[in-house]
Design a protein around this motif. Structure first.
Motif, short mmCIF file in Angstrom:
data_model
loop_
_atom_site.label_atom_id
_atom_site.label_comp_id
_atom_site.label_asym_id
_atom_site.label_seq_id
_atom_site.Cartn_x
_atom_site.Cartn_y
_atom_site.Cartn_z
N LEU A 113 1.03 -0.73 0.47
CA LEU A 113 0.36 0.29 0.17
C LEU A 113 0.95 1.50 -0.44
O LEU A 113 1.91 1.18 0.98
N ILE A 114 0.80 2.48 -0.84
CA ILE A 114 1.24 3.18 -0.79
C ILE A 114 0.43 4.44 -0.16
O ILE A 114 -1.15 4.74 -0.56
N GLU A 115 0.66 5.42 0.93
CA GLU A 115 0.59 6.26 0.92
C GLU A 115 1.06 7.43 0.79
O GLU A 115 2.17 7.80 1.84
N LYS A 116 0.47 8.88 0.87
CA LYS A 116 1.28 10.33 1.00
C LYS A 116 1.56 10.60 2.30
O LYS A 116 2.72 11.17 2.70
N ASP A 117 0.18 10.30 3.21
CA ASP A 117 0.70 11.04 5.05
C ASP A 117 1.29 9.96 5.49
O ASP A 117 0.96 9.04 5.97
N PRO A 118 2.33 11.00 6.13
CA PRO A 118 3.16 10.03 6.91
C PRO A 118 2.29 9.58 8.56
O PRO A 118 2.96 9.06 8.59
N LEU A 119 1.80 10.65 8.59
CA LEU A 119 0.38 10.32 9.86
C LEU A 119 -0.06 8.59 9.58
O LEU A 119 -0.63 8.10 10.39
N ARG A 120 -0.50 9.23 8.73
CA ARG A 120 -1.35 7.99 8.37
C ARG A 120 -1.04 6.50 7.87
O ARG A 120 -1.16 5.53 8.24
N CYS A 121 0.13 6.95 7.81
CA CYS A 121 1.07 5.72 7.52
C CYS A 121 1.48 4.54 9.09
O CYS A 121 0.75 3.78 8.59
N LYS A 122 1.90 5.70 10.14
CA LYS A 122 1.99 5.34 11.10
C LYS A 122 0.52 4.39 11.43
O LYS A 122 1.05 3.35 12.30
#
Length: 146
Positions: A36-45
């Motif tokens: 999964l690729i996600e741009k937002d680092p907080l959302r990644c966490k």
């Protein structure tokens, strides 16, 4: 990174919102290999803590270098569920340029953009709100069938 490089015929999911969470859940249930690729680092966490065994890659899925890092050339499919239709369109064009045989499934918010996405190379286009509306009506009209 070594795990990503060894992956073949995997699925790349671009967008880690609520729809992305549902897709991850289904891919895990069916034991499919994905990133999964996600741009937002907080959302990644958040996603990493919720799906600790999954590969969550932080980056902009519309960038060639990010797609290359997650193995677009070896991927069998890409799911384009970015928030904006224009980004999903751009992602579709880029994906088909980097891997002509990759199946691209894209969501669209605006039903009128379905044709553009198909012309750009999407294999399938799912109009989010339209599909949701059909399902809701089916639940009302034919609950035993659904």
């Amino acid at each position: 990174m070594a795990k990503i490089q060894s992956m073949k015929n995997h699925i790349i999911v671009c967008g880690g919102g609520v729809t992305g969470e549902h897709i991850i859940t289904e891919l895990l249930k069916t034991k499919r290999e994905f990133i999964l690729i996600e741009k937002d680092p907080l959302r990644c966490k958040v996603l990493e803590s919720k799906f600790s065994t999954s590969i969550i890659f932080q980056g902009d899925a519309t960038e060639d270098s990010v797609l290359a890092e997650v193995g677009i050339e070896q991927a069998s499919a890409l799911v384009a569920i970015l928030p904006l239709d224009k980004d999903n369109l751009f992602l579709t064009i880029t994906t088909k340029h980097l891997n002509k045989s990759c199946r691209v499934v894209s969501k669209t918010l605006n039903l009128s953009n379905k044709t553009k996405l198909m012309r750009a190379g999407a294999s399938s286009v799912v109009p989010n709100r339209y599909i949701s509306a059909l399902r809701l009506v089916s639940e009302v009209i034919s609950p035993n069938v659904v």
